[in-house]
Design a protein around this motif. Structure first.
Motif, PDB file in Angstrom:
ATOM      1  N   PHE A 154       0.857  -1.191   0.000  1.00 43.69           N
ATOM      2  CA  PHE A 154       0.000   0.000   0.000  1.00 43.69           C
ATOM      3  C   PHE A 154       0.888   1.235   0.000  1.00 43.69           C
ATOM      4  CE2 PHE A 154      -2.764   2.977   2.610  1.00 43.69           C
ATOM      5  CZ  PHE A 154      -3.697   3.207   1.598  1.00 43.69           C
ATOM      6  N   ILE A 155       0.519   2.233  -0.806  1.00 42.49           N
ATOM      7  CA  ILE A 155       1.264   3.490  -0.879  1.00 42.49           C
ATOM      8  C   ILE A 155       0.256   4.636  -0.827  1.00 42.49           C
ATOM      9  CG2 ILE A 155       2.927   4.869  -2.187  1.00 42.49           C
ATOM     10  CD1 ILE A 155       3.689   2.312  -3.710  1.00 42.49           C
ATOM     11  N   GLU A 156       0.557   5.640  -0.003  1.00 43.10           N
ATOM     12  CA  GLU A 156      -0.323   6.807   0.041  1.00 43.10           C
ATOM     13  C   GLU A 156       0.488   8.083  -0.122  1.00 43.10           C
ATOM     14  OE1 GLU A 156      -2.422   7.046   3.692  1.00 43.10           O
ATOM     15  OE2 GLU A 156      -0.654   6.820   4.966  1.00 43.10           O
ATOM     16  N   SER A 157      -0.130   9.068  -0.757  1.00 44.71           N
ATOM     17  CA  SER A 157       0.525  10.330  -1.066  1.00 44.71           C
ATOM     18  C   SER A 157       0.459  11.279   0.114  1.00 44.71           C
ATOM     19  CB  SER A 157      -0.141  10.972  -2.283  1.00 44.71           C
ATOM     20  OG  SER A 157       0.400  12.257  -2.517  1.00 44.71           O
ATOM     21  N   TYR A 161       5.841  13.733  -0.813  1.00 43.33           N
ATOM     22  CA  TYR A 161       6.352  12.500  -0.221  1.00 43.33           C
ATOM     23  C   TYR A 161       5.329  11.386  -0.434  1.00 43.33           C
ATOM     24  CZ  TYR A 161       9.915  15.199   2.310  1.00 43.33           C
ATOM     25  OH  TYR A 161      10.977  15.997   2.638  1.00 43.33           O
ATOM     26  N   ALA A 162       5.765  10.172  -0.164  1.00 41.17           N
ATOM     27  CA  ALA A 162       4.843   9.038  -0.161  1.00 41.17           C
ATOM     28  C   ALA A 162       5.162   8.173   1.047  1.00 41.17           C
ATOM     29  CB  ALA A 162       4.972   8.228  -1.446  1.00 41.17           C
ATOM     30  N   ASP A 169       5.633  -2.695   8.924  1.00 41.70           N
ATOM     31  CA  ASP A 169       6.237  -1.367   9.020  1.00 41.70           C
ATOM     32  C   ASP A 169       5.661  -0.415   7.994  1.00 41.70           C
ATOM     33  OD1 ASP A 169       8.116  -1.895  11.111  1.00 41.70           O
ATOM     34  OD2 ASP A 169       9.367  -2.973   9.670  1.00 41.70           O
ATOM     35  N   LYS A 170       5.979   0.853   8.156  1.00 38.47           N
ATOM     36  CA  LYS A 170       5.699   1.872   7.152  1.00 38.47           C
ATOM     37  C   LYS A 170       6.804   2.913   7.247  1.00 38.47           C
ATOM     38  CE  LYS A 170       2.460   4.174  10.303  1.00 38.47           C
ATOM     39  NZ  LYS A 170       1.070   4.612  10.497  1.00 38.47           N
ATOM     40  N   ALA A 171       7.055   3.587   6.119  1.00 36.95           N
ATOM     41  CA  ALA A 171       8.137   4.561   6.092  1.00 36.95           C
ATOM     42  C   ALA A 171       7.867   5.584   5.004  1.00 36.95           C
ATOM     43  CB  ALA A 171       9.480   3.868   5.857  1.00 36.95           C
ATOM     44  N   MET A 172       8.453   6.772   5.177  1.00 35.98           N
ATOM     45  CA  MET A 172       8.298   7.857   4.212  1.00 35.98           C
ATOM     46  C   MET A 172       9.435   7.812   3.198  1.00 35.98           C
ATOM     47  SD  MET A 172       5.680   9.897   5.171  1.00 35.98           S
ATOM     48  CE  MET A 172       6.094  11.594   4.779  1.00 35.98           C
ATOM     49  N   ILE A 173       9.115   8.201   1.961  1.00 33.43           N
ATOM     50  CA  ILE A 173      10.118   8.289   0.916  1.00 33.43           C
ATOM     51  C   ILE A 173       9.971   9.639   0.225  1.00 33.43           C
ATOM     52  CG2 ILE A 173       8.629   7.178  -0.822  1.00 33.43           C
ATOM     53  CD1 ILE A 173      11.147   5.914  -2.005  1.00 33.43           C
ATOM     54  N   LYS A 174      11.102  10.211  -0.159  1.00 30.32           N
ATOM     55  CA  LYS A 174      11.098  11.522  -0.807  1.00 30.32           C
ATOM     56  C   LYS A 174      10.777  11.386  -2.292  1.00 30.32           C
ATOM     57  CE  LYS A 174      14.519  13.520   2.345  1.00 30.32           C
ATOM     58  NZ  LYS A 174      15.882  14.099   2.448  1.00 30.32           N
ATOM     59  N   ARG A 191      -3.365   2.328  -9.172  1.00 35.55           N
ATOM     60  CA  ARG A 191      -3.721   3.614  -8.558  1.00 35.55           C
ATOM     61  C   ARG A 191      -5.226   3.610  -8.303  1.00 35.55           C
ATOM     62  NH1 ARG A 191      -0.903   8.622  -9.427  1.00 35.55           N
ATOM     63  NH2 ARG A 191      -1.790  10.188  -8.034  1.00 35.55           N
ATOM     64  N   VAL A 192      -5.640   3.493  -7.051  1.00 34.21           N
ATOM     65  CA  VAL A 192      -7.067   3.367  -6.738  1.00 34.21           C
ATOM     66  C   VAL A 192      -7.764   4.723  -6.672  1.00 34.21           C
ATOM     67  CG1 VAL A 192      -6.865   1.152  -5.557  1.00 34.21           C
ATOM     68  CG2 VAL A 192      -6.558   3.272  -4.260  1.00 34.21           C
ATOM     69  N   ASN A 193      -7.009   5.759  -6.385  1.00 31.86           N
ATOM     70  CA  ASN A 193      -7.547   7.123  -6.362  1.00 31.86           C
ATOM     71  C   ASN A 193      -6.371   8.090  -6.441  1.00 31.86           C
ATOM     72  OD1 ASN A 193      -6.593   7.477  -3.588  1.00 31.86           O
ATOM     73  ND2 ASN A 193      -8.307   6.143  -3.018  1.00 31.86           N
ATOM     74  N   ARG A 194      -6.633   9.360  -6.294  1.00 38.90           N
ATOM     75  CA  ARG A 194      -5.571  10.350  -6.482  1.00 38.90           C
ATOM     76  C   ARG A 194      -4.442  10.206  -5.465  1.00 38.90           C
ATOM     77  NH1 ARG A 194      -7.800  16.318  -6.954  1.00 38.90           N
ATOM     78  NH2 ARG A 194      -5.560  16.637  -7.265  1.00 38.90           N
ATOM     79  N   SER A 195      -4.744   9.678  -4.301  1.00 36.39           N
ATOM     80  CA  SER A 195      -3.753   9.693  -3.225  1.00 36.39           C
ATOM     81  C   SER A 195      -3.307   8.318  -2.741  1.00 36.39           C
ATOM     82  CB  SER A 195      -4.303  10.486  -2.025  1.00 36.39           C
ATOM     83  OG  SER A 195      -5.476   9.871  -1.534  1.00 36.39           O
ATOM     84  N   GLN A 196      -3.800   7.230  -3.384  1.00 37.54           N
ATOM     85  CA  GLN A 196      -3.448   5.893  -2.891  1.00 37.54           C
ATOM     86  C   GLN A 196      -3.198   4.919  -4.043  1.00 37.54           C
ATOM     87  OE1 GLN A 196      -7.001   5.263  -0.490  1.00 37.54           O
ATOM     88  NE2 GLN A 196      -5.850   5.671   1.389  1.00 37.54           N
ATOM     89  N   MET A 197      -2.320   3.968  -3.773  1.00 32.74           N
ATOM     90  CA  MET A 197      -1.986   2.927  -4.739  1.00 32.74           C
ATOM     91  C   MET A 197      -1.852   1.611  -3.986  1.00 32.74           C
ATOM     92  SD  MET A 197       1.370   2.838  -7.230  1.00 32.74           S
ATOM     93  CE  MET A 197       0.865   4.355  -8.021  1.00 32.74           C
ATOM     94  N   ILE A 198      -2.256   0.500  -4.624  1.00 36.33           N
ATOM     95  CA  ILE A 198      -2.173  -0.802  -3.963  1.00 36.33           C
ATOM     96  C   ILE A 198      -1.405  -1.792  -4.834  1.00 36.33           C
ATOM     97  CG2 ILE A 198      -4.325  -0.483  -2.690  1.00 36.33           C
ATOM     98  CD1 ILE A 198      -5.632  -2.407  -4.753  1.00 36.33           C
TER      99      ILE A 198
END
Length: 240
Positions: A154-157, A161-162, A169-174, A191-198
């Motif tokens: 799972f990735i969220e904007s 950053y993401a 765990d979870k972590a931020m990436i530049k 990309r499920v919506n503007r701010s999330q990807m699965i």
């Protein structure tokens, strides 16, 4: 014979020469460049797209960890350093191996065999897409992660950053979500919506929601609302 493009990165010329001499016995590895500092190395890596880095950790200015944090496409890495206190961190990041300088022939040969086996099993995707065996390096505060793309579910904007979710765990990436969407395999990351990807491999259930939207439940428990536009795209993509 498959040859693996290799870059040696170390601020000490004699240390670079030591790695070059050790690699002379292993013709599968083609040394395409060497660098003495991080900024030089980043340019070379982006231009030449190597398969493997022999990377010193402790360098003036920026460290080897800093270098990996600035890369979008991270090659496989063998860390080299005179300071063995970095060993635990190196292995926590799933580096292919870790070598303490000065190099020992027997230890180096074992490293090379491990690297050859790993790289030989790789299958390249189209050059614009990161292969799924690729690892993303993240320096999140004092913690460092070397995360295989297959582990990211799972990735969220968060603006530029993401936040990546992997394992427990979870972590931020530049990196922005838009940039990640360009680099990740579209057959796997949706990309499920503007701010999330699965990662579709983690989908457990799919439910219709109001206004023809979909709700996706991941195996990790997250419930994700799919936008109207992306719901249509997902249905067509999966012939639902």
């Amino acid at each position: 014979m498959k040859r693996f493009k290799t870059i040696i990165i170390d601020d000490e010329r004699l240390a670079r020469e030591e790695v070059k001499r050790a690699l002379e016995k292993h013709k599968e590895f083609e040394i395409i460049a060497e660098a003495s500092h991080v900024d030089e190395a980043i340019t070379l890596i982006e231009d030449l797209q190597p398969d493997l880095l022999f990377l010193d950790i402790h360098m003036p200015g920026k460290s080897g960890f800093d270098l990996l944090e600035e890369l979008t496409n991270v090659p496989d890495v063998v860390f080299t350093t005179a300071y063995d206190q970095y060993a635990v961190k190196a292995f926590e990041m799933n580096a292919l191996d870790y070598l303490v300088k000065p190099l020992r022939d027997e230890r180096f040969s074992k490293t090379i065999e491990k690297v050859k086996e790993e790289l030989s099993n790789r299958v390249k995707l189209e050059p614009t897409t990161l292969p799924m065996h690729q690892k993303i390096f993240i320096k999140d505060g004092e913690k460092c992660h070397f995360i295989p793309l297959t582990d990211i579910y799972f990735i969220e904007s968060l603006e530029n950053y993401a936040r990546l979710y992997f394992g427990s765990d979870k972590a931020m990436i530049k990196r922005s979500l838009n940039l990640l969407a360009e680099k990740l395999d579209p057959k796997v990351f949706f990309r499920v919506n503007r701010s999330q990807m699965i990662n579709i491999h983690y989908i457990k259930e799919i439910h219709p929601n109001f206004n023809n939207k979909l709700q996706i439940i991941l195996t990790t428990g997250e419930k994700v609302e799919v936008s109207s536009r992306q719901s249509v795209k997902f249905k067509n993509w999966n012939s639902l």
